[in-house]
Design a protein around this motif. Structure first.
Motif: not given
Lengths: 267, 263
Positions: A11-14, A19-20, A25-26
């Motif tokens: 599956r193609k994931k962005n 990660w951004s 969130l972090a």
């Protein structure tokens, strides 16, 4: 069996986008926790919570009904009365707002936009602050609480009402228009019959919320059960806190049950 | 002929029920207004006072914004931390309340009962109790928001768990999956978008709640309401209100956009 058939399509994931999001969130959490510092817990905390639990399980039953009138039942009745009147006032006042904010009733997108904005403005104005302002106007007591709830609830009720109006079937209105009805007749015979069940149901729902809100209005002196509760908390009379909390829980549960039953019957 | 026509028209339903309801509602309103000593005349007499208050509030004291920025940030922090802890705790609570995961009604009914109990207590009351336990500061506010968030998130989540598609679960049971695998691969993928949306929604509510928690001494910008209103500095109070409004509207806007993207 060549290798091509065995390959499971991935599956193609962005990845970068995901990660951004994690990074943001972090950062938010680092900022939040770093700003808080280490909480200091008072050495008496355990003792007091034990006392509160003790009070909850040994409520001060004598407070339920006292001859002086400053008792639990009067407080709860007062709270209910504030909620009833506040809800009624807001249910009346929000009707013009809801027609103003409904896209299919106001002429033009900007007009309904301003209506929606003023409703969200009222919604964000905290009801306790409103109550403080009304206390300045009419003096401390239940009436200030009624006015605060009545004004604050317009925000939510107006929004819900206007959505109800936007979702209605325009057929009957068109049919009436075709037979030569004027605007008032269209409103009375085509619009109102469709929206009234929804209006009533939302009003009851808001009533449930207002009962909860009315219990805290007393914290700032706007009547209801909150006032004796704050007195009991500051004088560390935990048995009384216990009975008041029990009273609130029982009242809110009962109101929720009744209102839920009525709402099911209406729709 | 006329009689036949009359037969064709059904009798309109009796209106007694409607009248009775109307009388009941009127009685309720009358009783309430007596009980709260509400009167329109009192409101009209007091109205100039309120106008006076409003003129004192306008314009807001813009220089006060610097002083309350720290408290505003603390308010947002409280909402972030309270919502997060509430969300974490509400995951197991929601799983235990969902009747399609825990088939034992001795577990999910009590869990739901506790959730209902939590939701009946308003957040400000929770905060004032926690203030009594832990003293003034942000900690009681965070705890109050946490408990409040559990009530809301867990309820919304267990309801959406109960409405998921049972197909994947049955397929997994038939190939011998255990409960943990069922939850991780069957339930979480189906509800995670809803769950995040509920958390964001609760966060919106918590920001508003956190802004007034200070009134009972539970930290955040609400402390400044007490300070400014106590000293009758209404221009400062109105700058707090404006600041809160702006922050709440921005957070609402971001959160609504995110939720629209999620679902």
């Amino acid at each position: 069996m060549n290798t091509a058939t065995r390959k499971i399509p991935r599956r193609k994931k962005n990845r970068i986008g995901l990660w951004s999001v994690y990074l943001v969130l972090a950062l938010i959490y680092i900022w939040a926790f770093a700003g808080m510092g280490v909480p200091e817990i008072k050495p008496t905390a355990g003792q007091i919570s034990k006392a509160i639990f003790n009070g909850l399980f040994h409520p001060d039953w004598s407070f339920v009904s006292e001859p002086g009138g400053e008792d639990l039942l009067h407080g709860l009745l007062d709270t209910l009365a504030i909620a009833v009147l506040g809800t009624f006032i807001s249910a009346l006042l929000c009707i013009p707002f809801s027609f103003w904010a409904a896209r299919n009733m106001s002429k033009g997108h900007t007009l309904s936009g301003t209506g929606k904005f003023s409703l969200s403005f009222i919604r964000t104005f905290p009801e306790l602050v409103m109550a403080i302002m009304f206390i300045k106007a009419v003096g401390p007591g239940s009436f200030a609480g009624v006015l605060a709830l009545g004004l604050h609830s317009i925000g939510m009720l107006g929004k819900l009402f206007s959505e109800e109006i936007e979702n209605m079937d325009l057929g009957p209105a068109e049919a009436l228009l075709a037979t030569g009805a004027n605007r008032f007749q269209i409103l009375w015979f085509a619009v109102l019959p469709q929206v009234i069940p929804g209006f009533l149901s939302y009003t009851l729902y808001r009533f449930e919320i207002n009962v909860r809100s009315a219990t805290i209005l007393g914290v700032i002196g706007a009547g209801g059960i909150g006032t004796p509760l704050i007195f009991a908390l500051t004088s560390r009379n935990w048995n009384r806190v216990g009975i008041i909390l029990l009273g609130i829980i029982v009242m809110v549960t009962l109101i929720d049950l009744i209102s839920g039953y009525l709402r099911k019957k209406i729709i | 002929m006329i009689q036949a026509q009359k037969k064709g028209v059904p009798q309109p339903p009796s209106k007694i029920k409607g009248y009775l309801t109307a009388i009941l509602v009127l009685l309720l309103l009358w009783g309430s207004s007596v009980n709260t000593e509400s009167s329109l005349s009192e409101f009209i007499i007091g109205f100039p006072n309120m106008l006076d208050l409003l003129t004192q509030m306008i314009p807001p004291n813009w220089s006060y914004f610097d002083k309350i920025t720290g408290a505003m940030l603390e308010t947002i922090r409280m909402a972030v931390i309270g919502t997060t802890f509430g969300a974490i705790i509400s995951i197991p609570v929601a799983l235990f309340s969902a009747s399609n995961i825990v088939q034992n009604s001795w577990i999910f009914y009590p869990a739901r009962f506790i959730l209902n109990l939590i939701r009946t207590v308003p957040d400000l009351l929770l905060a004032s109790i926690f203030v009594a336990i832990f003293g003034l500061g942000a900690l009681p506010g965070i705890l109050a928001l946490t408990v409040f968030s559990i009530g809301l998130i867990a309820k919304l989540t267990y309801e959406s768990i109960e409405s998921i598609d049972p197909g994947p679960l049955e397929a997994m049971i038939s190939v011998g999956a255990n409960k943990i695998q069922l939850i991780v691969f069957g339930i979480i993928p189906q509800i995670q978008a809803h769950f995040i949306s509920y958390v964001l929604y609760t966060f919106e509510i918590n920001v508003r709640a956190a802004a007034v928690l200070g009134l009972v001494g539970a930290g955040g910008i609400g402390l400044f309401y007490n300070k400014t209103l106590g000293f009758l500095e209404y221009d400062k109070a109105s700058s707090i209100i404006v600041y809160t409004l702006v922050v709440v509207l921005i957070i609402d806007y971001i959160s609504t956009k995110l939720r629209e993207k999620l679902l």
